[in-house]
Write a protein that holds these residues in place. Structure first.
Motif, PDB file in Angstrom:
ATOM      1  N   LYS A 138       0.846  -1.207   0.000  1.00 53.80           N
ATOM      2  CA  LYS A 138       0.000   0.000   0.000  1.00 53.80           C
ATOM      3  C   LYS A 138       0.874   1.247   0.000  1.00 53.80           C
ATOM      4  CE  LYS A 138      -3.222   2.669   2.782  1.00 53.80           C
ATOM      5  NZ  LYS A 138      -4.113   2.684   3.948  1.00 53.80           N
ATOM      6  N   GLN A 139       1.894   1.251   0.842  1.00 56.69           N
ATOM      7  CA  GLN A 139       2.789   2.405   0.919  1.00 56.69           C
ATOM      8  C   GLN A 139       3.424   2.696  -0.443  1.00 56.69           C
ATOM      9  OE1 GLN A 139       5.984   1.973   3.781  1.00 56.69           O
ATOM     10  NE2 GLN A 139       7.185   3.551   2.792  1.00 56.69           N
ATOM     11  N   MET A 140       3.903   1.654  -1.096  1.00 55.39           N
ATOM     12  CA  MET A 140       4.536   1.835  -2.408  1.00 55.39           C
ATOM     13  C   MET A 140       3.520   2.294  -3.457  1.00 55.39           C
ATOM     14  SD  MET A 140       7.629   1.540  -1.716  1.00 55.39           S
ATOM     15  CE  MET A 140       8.202   1.767  -3.384  1.00 55.39           C
ATOM     16  N   ALA A 141       2.297   1.794  -3.376  1.00 55.48           N
ATOM     17  CA  ALA A 141       1.251   2.225  -4.310  1.00 55.48           C
ATOM     18  C   ALA A 141       0.967   3.714  -4.137  1.00 55.48           C
ATOM     19  CB  ALA A 141      -0.014   1.408  -4.092  1.00 55.48           C
ATOM     20  N   LEU A 142       0.894   4.173  -2.895  1.00 52.91           N
ATOM     21  CA  LEU A 142       0.672   5.604  -2.636  1.00 52.91           C
ATOM     22  C   LEU A 142       1.809   6.445  -3.215  1.00 52.91           C
ATOM     23  CD1 LEU A 142      -0.684   5.388   1.017  1.00 52.91           C
ATOM     24  CD2 LEU A 142      -1.964   6.182  -0.993  1.00 52.91           C
ATOM     25  N   GLU A 143       3.031   5.994  -3.008  1.00 50.86           N
ATOM     26  CA  GLU A 143       4.184   6.739  -3.524  1.00 50.86           C
ATOM     27  C   GLU A 143       4.169   6.786  -5.044  1.00 50.86           C
ATOM     28  OE1 GLU A 143       7.964   5.563  -1.825  1.00 50.86           O
ATOM     29  OE2 GLU A 143       7.087   5.505   0.194  1.00 50.86           O
ATOM     30  N   ARG A 144       3.870   5.667  -5.660  1.00 51.11           N
ATOM     31  CA  ARG A 144       3.868   5.620  -7.128  1.00 51.11           C
ATOM     32  C   ARG A 144       2.719   6.446  -7.705  1.00 51.11           C
ATOM     33  NH1 ARG A 144       3.825   0.411 -10.929  1.00 51.11           N
ATOM     34  NH2 ARG A 144       4.484   1.446 -12.842  1.00 51.11           N
ATOM     35  N   ALA A 145       1.547   6.360  -7.085  1.00 44.91           N
ATOM     36  CA  ALA A 145       0.408   7.158  -7.546  1.00 44.91           C
ATOM     37  C   ALA A 145       0.719   8.649  -7.443  1.00 44.91           C
ATOM     38  CB  ALA A 145      -0.833   6.807  -6.728  1.00 44.91           C
ATOM     39  N   LYS A 146       1.318   9.046  -6.332  1.00 42.06           N
ATOM     40  CA  LYS A 146       1.674  10.461  -6.149  1.00 42.06           C
ATOM     41  C   LYS A 146       2.688  10.903  -7.199  1.00 42.06           C
ATOM     42  CE  LYS A 146       3.137  13.830  -2.740  1.00 42.06           C
ATOM     43  NZ  LYS A 146       3.528  14.077  -1.345  1.00 42.06           N
ATOM     44  N   ALA A 147       3.691  10.062  -7.467  1.00 42.73           N
ATOM     45  CA  ALA A 147       4.693  10.377  -8.482  1.00 42.73           C
ATOM     46  C   ALA A 147       4.064  10.526  -9.869  1.00 42.73           C
ATOM     47  CB  ALA A 147       5.779   9.306  -8.503  1.00 42.73           C
ATOM     48  N   ALA A 148       2.937   9.848 -10.090  1.00 41.75           N
ATOM     49  CA  ALA A 148       2.229   9.917 -11.378  1.00 41.75           C
ATOM     50  C   ALA A 148       1.278  11.112 -11.449  1.00 41.75           C
ATOM     51  CB  ALA A 148       1.462   8.620 -11.615  1.00 41.75           C
ATOM     52  N   GLY A 149       1.264  11.943 -10.409  1.00 43.34           N
ATOM     53  CA  GLY A 149       0.433  13.149 -10.435  1.00 43.34           C
ATOM     54  C   GLY A 149      -0.905  13.012  -9.747  1.00 43.34           C
ATOM     55  N   THR A 150      -1.082  11.946  -8.990  1.00 42.29           N
ATOM     56  CA  THR A 150      -2.328  11.746  -8.249  1.00 42.29           C
ATOM     57  C   THR A 150      -2.236  12.466  -6.917  1.00 42.29           C
ATOM     58  OG1 THR A 150      -2.612   9.582  -9.275  1.00 42.29           O
ATOM     59  CG2 THR A 150      -3.817   9.972  -7.231  1.00 42.29           C
ATOM     60  N   GLU A 151      -3.308  13.123  -6.548  1.00 39.20           N
ATOM     61  CA  GLU A 151      -3.353  13.820  -5.263  1.00 39.20           C
ATOM     62  C   GLU A 151      -3.810  12.850  -4.183  1.00 39.20           C
ATOM     63  OE1 GLU A 151      -5.735  17.553  -3.293  1.00 39.20           O
ATOM     64  OE2 GLU A 151      -5.650  17.394  -5.475  1.00 39.20           O
ATOM     65  N   LEU A 152      -3.094  12.800  -3.074  1.00 40.60           N
ATOM     66  CA  LEU A 152      -3.462  11.943  -1.957  1.00 40.60           C
ATOM     67  C   LEU A 152      -4.306  12.729  -0.968  1.00 40.60           C
ATOM     68  CD1 LEU A 152      -0.057  10.129  -1.311  1.00 40.60           C
ATOM     69  CD2 LEU A 152      -1.906   9.508  -2.883  1.00 40.60           C
ATOM     70  N   VAL A 153      -5.418  12.116  -0.554  1.00 43.22           N
ATOM     71  CA  VAL A 153      -6.349  12.740   0.386  1.00 43.22           C
ATOM     72  C   VAL A 153      -6.781  11.691   1.409  1.00 43.22           C
ATOM     73  CG1 VAL A 153      -7.207  14.482  -1.251  1.00 43.22           C
ATOM     74  CG2 VAL A 153      -8.312  12.243  -1.148  1.00 43.22           C
ATOM     75  N   THR A 154      -7.530  12.129   2.423  1.00 42.32           N
ATOM     76  CA  THR A 154      -8.120  11.206   3.390  1.00 42.32           C
ATOM     77  C   THR A 154      -9.638  11.310   3.287  1.00 42.32           C
ATOM     78  OG1 THR A 154      -8.273  12.783   5.211  1.00 42.32           O
ATOM     79  CG2 THR A 154      -6.178  11.564   4.980  1.00 42.32           C
ATOM     80  N   THR A 155     -10.297  10.351   3.889  1.00 39.05           N
ATOM     81  CA  THR A 155     -11.761  10.345   3.879  1.00 39.05           C
ATOM     82  C   THR A 155     -12.316  11.658   4.410  1.00 39.05           C
ATOM     83  OG1 THR A 155     -11.816   7.941   4.123  1.00 39.05           O
ATOM     84  CG2 THR A 155     -13.800   9.144   4.771  1.00 39.05           C
ATOM     85  N   GLU A 156     -11.848  12.084   5.572  1.00 39.36           N
ATOM     86  CA  GLU A 156     -12.392  13.309   6.153  1.00 39.36           C
ATOM     87  C   GLU A 156     -12.051  14.547   5.337  1.00 39.36           C
ATOM     88  OE1 GLU A 156     -12.272  13.985  10.328  1.00 39.36           O
ATOM     89  OE2 GLU A 156     -12.928  11.946  10.798  1.00 39.36           O
ATOM     90  N   MET A 157     -10.883  14.588   4.705  1.00 43.74           N
ATOM     91  CA  MET A 157     -10.584  15.713   3.806  1.00 43.74           C
ATOM     92  C   MET A 157     -11.665  15.818   2.741  1.00 43.74           C
ATOM     93  SD  MET A 157      -6.573  15.412   2.873  1.00 43.74           S
ATOM     94  CE  MET A 157      -5.289  15.502   4.086  1.00 43.74           C
ATOM     95  N   VAL A 158     -11.952  14.687   2.104  1.00 42.10           N
ATOM     96  CA  VAL A 158     -12.945  14.673   1.028  1.00 42.10           C
ATOM     97  C   VAL A 158     -14.307  15.113   1.557  1.00 42.10           C
ATOM     98  CG1 VAL A 158     -14.203  13.215  -0.623  1.00 42.10           C
ATOM     99  CG2 VAL A 158     -11.728  12.903  -0.300  1.00 42.10           C
TER     100      VAL A 158
END
Length: 179
Positions: A138-158
């Motif tokens: 999961k950690q690596m997926a988050l890092e790779r998604a972010k590197a691809a230009g995906t914005e990371l958020v949390t449930t409560e942020m949304v």
């Protein structure tokens, strides 16, 4: 410039939150609970919800409570939902604020996010509403998604960004789901 999540432009995408898979997911109950919150508030705000199910004949249906809130669930064999006929057609340009949750983070979620990015779509990945069997994946997926230009958020942020203000007519309904 990063803008807040916009309920009037949002589409919630729930990737492969399948009943048989969830017991193996690290903190799977939290992933389901957060995804359910997102879907419940999306329903309150008339936000479209597109679900997918990986190889449903083999892996079975999505978690029933989440499945019931989806406007459509697309069965798929490809790990990237974008490769499945009909998936991209469900994502209307006027609803281009794509919010993604689901499992497994490093397989179908990541490949779908990368597919959406390849199609020029803006994606927000809900970090506490995705899961993998192994936390490192999961950690690596988050890092790779972010590197691809995906914005990371949390449930409560949304959820709070969808509301924008405590005076929103559905704010108290949303708050009951958060607490």
């Amino acid at each position: 410039m990063i803008n807040p999540c916009d309920a009037s432009r949002a589409t919630l995408i729930i990737v492969d939150l399948q009943e048989r898979l969830m017991p193996a997911i690290h903190e799977g109950a939290q992933v389901v609970a957060n995804t359910l919150r997102l879907a419940q508030v999306a329903k309150l705000l008339d936000i479209p919800i597109v679900g997918t199910a990986q190889n449903p004949a083999g892996l079975g249906p999505n978690v029933a409570d989440v499945h019931a809130l989806c406007d459509i669930v697309i069965g798929k064999m490809d790990f990237d939902a974008c490769a499945e006929p009909g998936f991209l057609e469900q994502l209307h340009e006027t609803r281009g604020d794509l919010i993604v949750a689901g499992c497994e983070a490093h397989v179908c979620v990541l490949q779908t996010v990368l597919g959406l990015r390849r199609h020029g779509r803006a994606v927000r990945l809900v970090a506490d509403a995705i899961g993998s069997r192994v936390p490192f994946n999961k950690q690596m997926a988050l890092e790779r998604a972010k590197a691809a230009g995906t914005e990371l958020v949390t449930t409560e942020m949304v959820l709070f960004e969808w509301m924008r203000t405590a005076s929103h007519p559905r704010f108290k309904d949303m708050l009951k789901l958060v607490r």
